[in-house]
Enzyme design. Structure first.
Site, short mmCIF file in Angstrom:
data_model
loop_
_atom_site.label_atom_id
_atom_site.label_comp_id
_atom_site.label_asym_id
_atom_site.label_seq_id
_atom_site.Cartn_x
_atom_site.Cartn_y
_atom_site.Cartn_z
N HIS A 114 30.67 -3.94 34.44
CA HIS A 114 31.69 -4.89 34.89
C HIS A 114 32.42 -4.28 36.08
O HIS A 114 32.64 -3.08 36.15
CB HIS A 114 32.70 -5.17 33.75
N ASP A 159 28.93 -11.47 28.59
CA ASP A 159 27.65 -12.19 28.55
C ASP A 159 26.65 -11.60 27.57
O ASP A 159 25.62 -12.22 27.31
CB ASP A 159 27.03 -12.18 29.96
#
Ligand code: SDX
Length: 395
Positions: free
Chosen positions: A272, A330
């Protein structure tokens, strides 16, 4: 000449922006909507209640929530003219291409809400919020029905937000969708966890478009396009494809981890730009995925087992630990969507439905800020210096 650009008051460009909506601490893995920790909202709130909080800044009273819920419920149907738009898309068109087109077209049916006159668009904001929140679901379901060659199913007033979506997706004229396995609740949590996330790629796109004075429909349509990228919202679809390929190859995940470490593959759903710790949403979605799969009798889903193997291996492996790569939103979300019967090419559409509240709130924050200026990032110029024109016969 050097092209070096530093912060400049006249450009108002600092590369960051101020907002009161969502707070993230990437090092500690903290996420809060308007100050409320995501863990508390996931446990106690609903998608529509958290949507109200994100957009209006406070948790609603019961009467405020009832009024908001009814306004969204009453905005679910689309003008019959929009049904004909679907005739123009070739079969197999990606639903994200359809969604961005349809959201922008939706503004044509509400000219009073899409004037590009900031004051007028702000006056109609509450109505536009209900229209977009409610109809993004309807349009998504319609693009699914078109893809599978089925009649459109109209929304039902008595159904809650997520249940109505599954009804429009999967009911048939002779058989209503049956939510006995509680998937609508899991979907509601999925939407809630995706509702806003600070200045991610798609939200900052919405702010960029809003800063030029464009209306809400055009701005969220641009957000859909930004979200489509596989490094952003498209990752949930890539995760399921990755898990399926690992499963089909007979690997339990260990071989794949090695290929990710050698740079031959990316561990989709990991890493991320901001979180250098566990994405708190991934933790919640991991538990929700187990609960949903067990509720439908898939507690031993091989893809869930592979996901758990990958997570365990990555969290112990120096390559991932050194780079602070942890599961992100996700990584597990696709397992919930797959359990709900949503086809993988619609996973990013589901992300867009969930992210709509954040886009609406951020558009409003830009549009209502009297001091806001058009976003106009500068650059570091690295091209050639000044040159004389050369006639074509001399080149
Ligand atoms: C979302 O911004 C948001 O808030 C987004 C989002 C939201 O709610 O809106 O949270 C939603 O977009 C989540 C992210 C979904 N994307 C993916 O899961 C795709 C896989 N992840 C990577 O592409 C990557 O981690 C990013 C794009 C998410 C972040 O990239 P960074 O921070 O720019 O990291 P990087 O590309 O600079 O990589 C740093 C190192 C590199 O190795 P070295 O060059 O140091 O040797 O880490 C490696 C990368 O190769 N790396 C990975 C990896 N991610 C980074 N290696 C293997 N698998 C990965 N997933």
């Amino acid at each position: 000449e050097s092209g070096y650009i530093s912060y400049d008051e006249s450009y108002g460009n600092t590369g960051s922006c101020q907002s009161e909506i969502t707070f993230i601490n990437g090092e500690k893995g903290i996420l809060r909507y308007r100050g409320y920790p995501i863990e508390d909202l996931a446990e106690h709130s609903s998608f529509l209640e958290s949507t109200y909080l994100i957009i209006y800044g406070e948790l609603p009273t019961q009467s405020q929530l009832d009024a908001f819920r009814n306004k969204v419920r009453d905005s679910a149907e689309v003008h019959v003219g929009m049904e004909h738009h679907f005739d123009g898309f070739p079969t197999g068109s990606h639903p994200m291409a359809i969604l961005s087109a349809m959201l922008n077209s939706l503004g044509c049916y509400y000219p009073e809400m899409s004037t590009n006159n900031r004051q007028q668009d702000l006056e109609s904001f509450d109505d536009a919020v209900a229209v977009l929140l409610s109809k993004v679901r309807t349009l998504a379901a319609m693009s699914y029905r078109m893809q599978v060659g089925k009649h459109f199913i109209y929304p039902k007033h008595k159904l809650r937000y997520s249940e109505n979506f599954l009804h429009m997706m999967f009911s048939d004229p002779y058989q209503d969708y049956d939510d006995s396995s509680g998937l609508a609740h899991a979907l509601d949590l999925f939407f809630l966890l995706h509702a806003d996330h600070e200045q991610n790629c798609s939200t900052s796109t919405v702010r960029m478009v809003a800063s030029g004075g464009a209306n809400l429909f055009a701005s969220v349509s641009a957000g859909v396009c930004a979200l489509w990228g596989p490094l952003h919202g498209g990752a949930n679809q890539a995760v399921i494809r990755m898990l399926q390929e690992i499963h089909d190859s007979g690997d339990d995940g260990r071989r794949f981890i090695e290929s990710a470490k050698s740079g031959d593959a990316k561990l989709m759903g990991f890493g991320h730009r901001v979180y250098k710790n566990y994405d708190p949403r991934a933790r919640i979605l991991g538990k929700a995925a187990e609960k949903v799969l067990s509720a439908i009798g898939y507690e031993d889903d091989p893809l869930l087992n592979i996901a758990r193997n990958l997570e365990q291996a990555a969290l112990e492996d120096d390559y991932f630990v050194e780079r602070k790569l942890y599961p992100n939103v996700d990584f597990y979300s696709g397992l919930i969507l797959k359990a709900a019967g949503i086809p993988p090419e619609f996973f990013t559409v589901m992300f867009a439905i969930g992210r709509m509240p954040g886009w609406l709130a951020n558009w409003h924050e830009v549009a209502s800020d009297e001091k806001a200026r058009i976003h106009r990032p500068r650059q570091v110029y690295q091209g050639p210096g000044v040159r004389d024109y050369v006639p074509i016969e001399n080149r």
